[in-house]
Design an enzyme around this catalytic site. Structure first.
Site, PDB file in Angstrom:
ATOM      1  N   ARG A 162       0.833  -1.220   0.000  1.00 57.25           N
ATOM      2  CA  ARG A 162       0.000   0.000   0.000  1.00 57.25           C
ATOM      3  C   ARG A 162       0.864   1.265   0.000  1.00 57.25           C
ATOM      4  O   ARG A 162       0.538   2.257   0.650  1.00 57.25           O
ATOM      5  CB  ARG A 162      -0.963   0.021   1.201  1.00 57.25           C
ATOM      6  CG  ARG A 162      -1.932  -1.131   1.239  1.00 57.25           C
ATOM      7  CD  ARG A 162      -2.953  -1.094   0.108  1.00 57.25           C
ATOM      8  NE  ARG A 162      -3.767  -2.297   0.115  1.00 57.25           N
ATOM      9  CZ  ARG A 162      -3.471  -3.408  -0.587  1.00 57.25           C
ATOM     10  NH1 ARG A 162      -2.417  -3.458  -1.380  1.00 57.25           N
ATOM     11  NH2 ARG A 162      -4.245  -4.459  -0.519  1.00 57.25           N
ATOM     12  N   SER A 212     -11.250  -1.069   3.560  1.00 57.15           N
ATOM     13  CA  SER A 212     -10.532  -1.420   4.796  1.00 57.15           C
ATOM     14  C   SER A 212      -9.918  -0.159   5.376  1.00 57.15           C
ATOM     15  O   SER A 212      -9.176   0.540   4.692  1.00 57.15           O
ATOM     16  CB  SER A 212      -9.409  -2.411   4.506  1.00 57.15           C
ATOM     17  OG  SER A 212      -9.953  -3.604   4.037  1.00 57.15           O
ATOM     18  N   GLU A 282      -5.098   2.932   6.633  1.00 56.20           N
ATOM     19  CA  GLU A 282      -4.907   2.889   5.180  1.00 56.20           C
ATOM     20  C   GLU A 282      -5.676   4.056   4.546  1.00 56.20           C
ATOM     21  O   GLU A 282      -5.239   4.654   3.574  1.00 56.20           O
ATOM     22  CB  GLU A 282      -5.436   1.548   4.647  1.00 56.20           C
ATOM     23  CG  GLU A 282      -5.307   1.415   3.153  1.00 56.20           C
ATOM     24  CD  GLU A 282      -5.684   0.023   2.654  1.00 56.20           C
ATOM     25  OE1 GLU A 282      -5.365  -0.977   3.322  1.00 56.20           O
ATOM     26  OE2 GLU A 282      -6.308  -0.046   1.589  1.00 56.20           O
TER      27      GLU A 282
HETATM   28  C1  LIG Z   1     -15.937  -0.980  -0.923  1.00 57.42           C
HETATM   29  C2  LIG Z   1     -14.457  -0.730  -1.079  1.00 57.42           C
HETATM   30  C3  LIG Z   1     -13.605  -1.788  -1.363  1.00 57.42           C
HETATM   31  C4  LIG Z   1     -12.226  -1.564  -1.501  1.00 57.42           C
HETATM   32  N1  LIG Z   1     -11.414  -2.619  -1.790  1.00 57.42           N
HETATM   33  C5  LIG Z   1     -10.090  -2.420  -1.931  1.00 57.42           C
HETATM   34  C6  LIG Z   1      -9.213  -3.514  -2.235  1.00 57.42           C
HETATM   35  O1  LIG Z   1      -9.627  -4.650  -2.413  1.00 57.42           O
HETATM   36  N2  LIG Z   1      -7.888  -3.241  -2.347  1.00 57.42           N
HETATM   37  C7  LIG Z   1      -7.371  -1.987  -2.184  1.00 57.42           C
HETATM   38  O2  LIG Z   1      -6.146  -1.800  -2.310  1.00 57.42           O
HETATM   39  N3  LIG Z   1      -8.178  -0.937  -1.901  1.00 57.42           N
HETATM   40  C8  LIG Z   1      -9.509  -1.116  -1.776  1.00 57.42           C
HETATM   41  N4  LIG Z   1     -10.330  -0.048  -1.494  1.00 57.42           N
HETATM   42  C9  LIG Z   1      -9.740   1.293  -1.280  1.00 57.42           C
HETATM   43  C10 LIG Z   1      -9.614   2.155  -2.553  1.00 57.42           C
HETATM   44  O3  LIG Z   1     -10.599   1.818  -3.515  1.00 57.42           O
HETATM   45  C11 LIG Z   1      -8.220   2.013  -3.171  1.00 57.42           C
HETATM   46  O4  LIG Z   1      -7.221   2.449  -2.264  1.00 57.42           O
HETATM   47  C12 LIG Z   1      -8.088   2.816  -4.467  1.00 57.42           C
HETATM   48  O5  LIG Z   1      -6.866   2.510  -5.076  1.00 57.42           O
HETATM   49  C13 LIG Z   1      -8.167   4.327  -4.235  1.00 57.42           C
HETATM   50  O6  LIG Z   1      -8.298   4.941  -5.503  1.00 57.42           O
HETATM   51  P1  LIG Z   1      -9.055   6.333  -5.650  1.00 57.42           P
HETATM   52  O7  LIG Z   1      -8.982   6.754  -7.054  1.00 57.42           O
HETATM   53  O8  LIG Z   1     -10.413   6.239  -5.058  1.00 57.42           O
HETATM   54  O9  LIG Z   1      -8.110   7.221  -4.754  1.00 57.42           O
HETATM   55  P2  LIG Z   1      -8.560   8.450  -3.826  1.00 57.42           P
HETATM   56  O10 LIG Z   1      -9.350   7.902  -2.678  1.00 57.42           O
HETATM   57  O11 LIG Z   1      -9.180   9.495  -4.660  1.00 57.42           O
HETATM   58  O12 LIG Z   1      -7.167   8.936  -3.305  1.00 57.42           O
HETATM   59  C14 LIG Z   1      -6.398   8.130  -2.447  1.00 57.42           C
HETATM   60  C15 LIG Z   1      -5.017   8.789  -2.329  1.00 57.42           C
HETATM   61  O13 LIG Z   1      -4.408   8.767  -3.610  1.00 57.42           O
HETATM   62  C16 LIG Z   1      -4.036  10.079  -3.994  1.00 57.42           C
HETATM   63  N5  LIG Z   1      -4.248  10.213  -5.443  1.00 57.42           N
HETATM   64  C17 LIG Z   1      -5.376   9.974  -6.145  1.00 57.42           C
HETATM   65  N6  LIG Z   1      -5.168  10.222  -7.456  1.00 57.42           N
HETATM   66  C18 LIG Z   1      -3.889  10.637  -7.578  1.00 57.42           C
HETATM   67  C19 LIG Z   1      -3.083  11.048  -8.672  1.00 57.42           C
HETATM   68  N7  LIG Z   1      -3.534  11.114  -9.924  1.00 57.42           N
HETATM   69  N8  LIG Z   1      -1.794  11.392  -8.422  1.00 57.42           N
HETATM   70  C20 LIG Z   1      -1.296  11.354  -7.160  1.00 57.42           C
HETATM   71  N9  LIG Z   1      -2.014  10.986  -6.081  1.00 57.42           N
HETATM   72  C21 LIG Z   1      -3.301  10.623  -6.291  1.00 57.42           C
HETATM   73  C22 LIG Z   1      -4.947  11.015  -3.215  1.00 57.42           C
HETATM   74  O14 LIG Z   1      -4.353  12.294  -3.043  1.00 57.42           O
HETATM   75  C23 LIG Z   1      -5.106  10.260  -1.907  1.00 57.42           C
HETATM   76  O15 LIG Z   1      -4.031  10.552  -1.043  1.00 57.42           O
HETATM   77  C24 LIG Z   1     -11.702  -0.252  -1.356  1.00 57.42           C
HETATM   78  C25 LIG Z   1     -12.581   0.818  -1.086  1.00 57.42           C
HETATM   79  C26 LIG Z   1     -13.944   0.585  -0.953  1.00 57.42           C
HETATM   80  C27 LIG Z   1     -14.860   1.751  -0.693  1.00 57.42           C
END
Ligand SMILES: Cc1cc2nc3c(=O)[nH]c(=O)nc-3n(C[C@H](O)[C@H](O)[C@H](O)COP(=O)(O)OP(=O)(O)OC[C@H]3O[C@@H](n4cnc5c(N)ncnc54)[C@H](O)[C@@H]3O)c2cc1C
Length: 294
Positions: A162, A212, A282
């Site tokens: 992560r 999580s 996380e």
């Molecule tokens: C129901 C559910 C299930 C999930 N299951 C998983 C799973 O199985 N595995 C897992 O790893 N995660 C899981 N997640 C968590 C999440 O979906 C992941 O961490 C995902 O990768 C986050 O992506 P995002 O675009 O939503 O990031 P965001 O939530 O928008 O951002 C997360 C971080 O990334 C940074 N960020 C976003 N875009 C950029 C960019 N272009 N450049 C630089 N930094 C950036 C943001 O500033 C922030 O700090 C889950 C979440 C939910 C709600």
């Protein structure tokens, strides 16, 4: 088309937790040039900003966020070059894995169902069911703090559990190149369906959450530790430790960021008391004065 810009926009509309106050300005760039232009503008005006993808791993504050917020979800370009896919930051991991499947490429099945984008996925090194983005990402283009484009190969991305270099340096991901292998379409589809059913079976997907809340501690499972501490179903205001998966905090309807933060503090203290394990968040907790790493 003109870039969408919103003023005093409720952030709860834009995140999976459905929690958060307003942001002064919200921007939706559609191209890398628009994103670069924004970063340069923020830098020249000495404005602080955040960049998010789908905001599925974020807890926004209850009060107004005094920073500009950029969502990359309109940057959706995706291309195939041989066995590699080049995907812009805002491509969702679902679209990405479906694109790989449609082109009979294997390696992205694990990402099906993770509700994030390529940008957030690389930032977090998202993973599931034994796979993670670092297995397949070979290159990324990012914007550095000066607004200049840089290229990062897999080593330079410094992936860990992560973790990626994007968290260490203020780098904004523009796009990512992923290296996949030719596969068998039926097997790919079966694998994706299996993972999706597993998710539906064990995750509280009918409630808003950010997935999580804690990273998985070494040689342990967060959900099991929280359950052992007797916290399953515990509530603070509208925030609740999910009965279905104790690693998730769900918003039962009217949860505030304060409720969630309090519940996190309780979980951490009780799990430490019970098992001697200090859980690490996380979920990215956003506050006006700092990014709280709990
Ligand atoms: C129901 C559910 C299930 C999930 N299951 C998983 C799973 O199985 N595995 C897992 O790893 N995660 C899981 N997640 C968590 C999440 O979906 C992941 O961490 C995902 O990768 C986050 O992506 P995002 O675009 O939503 O990031 P965001 O939530 O928008 O951002 C997360 C971080 O990334 C940074 N960020 C976003 N875009 C950029 C960019 N272009 N450049 C630089 N930094 C950036 C943001 O500033 C922030 O700090 C889950 C979440 C939910 C709600």
């Amino acid at each position: 088309m003109k870039m969408k810009i919103y003023q005093d926009e409720p952030l709860l509309k834009h995140c999976s937790f459905k929690i958060g106050g307003n942001a002064e300005y919200v921007y939706y760039p559609e191209t890398a040039d628009e994103l670069i232009g924004l970063i340069k503008k923020f830098n020249s005006e000495k404005q602080e900003y955040y960049v998010f993808g789908n905001a599925s791993n974020v807890l926004f504050p209850d009060e107004s966020l005094r920073k500009s917020v950029v969502f990359t979800t309109e940057m959706k370009d995706i291309r195939l070059v041989g066995n590699t896919i080049i995907a812009e930051a805002g491509v969702t991991l679902n679209t990405l894995s479906a694109f790989a499947r449609d082109n009979v490429l294997t390696g992205l099945e694990f990402a099906y169902g993770i509700p994030g984008t390529v940008g957030g996925g690389v930032y977090m090194n998202a993973g599931a069911y034994g796979g993670q983005l670092s297995d397949i990402v070979i290159n990324c283009r990012a914007i550095d703090s000066e607004g200049e484009i840089c290229n990062l190969n897999a080593t330079e991305l410094r992936f860990g559990y992560r973790h990626s270099v994007l968290q260490e340096k203020k780098l904004i991901l523009i796009d990512s190149t992923l290296n996949l292998k030719s596969g068998d379409k039926t097997t790919i589809i079966e694998q994706m369906d299996t993972y999706m059913s597993k998710r539906k079976g064990c995750q509280p997907l009918n409630f808003p959450s950010a997935g999580s809340v804690f990273k998985r501690p070494q040689n342990n499972y967060t959900g099991a530790l929280i359950e052992k501490a007797g916290l399953k179903g515990m509530t603070v205001g509208g925030a609740m430790v999910s009965e279905k998966h104790a690693g998730f905090i769900i918003n039962t309807g009217d949860a505030t960021a304060k409720d969630v933060r309090e519940l996190i503090d309780i979980i951490k203290a009780r799990v430490f008391e019970q098992s001697g394990v200090m859980l690490e968040c996380e979920v990215c907790i956003i506050e006006n004065n700092k990014n709280r790493k709990l």
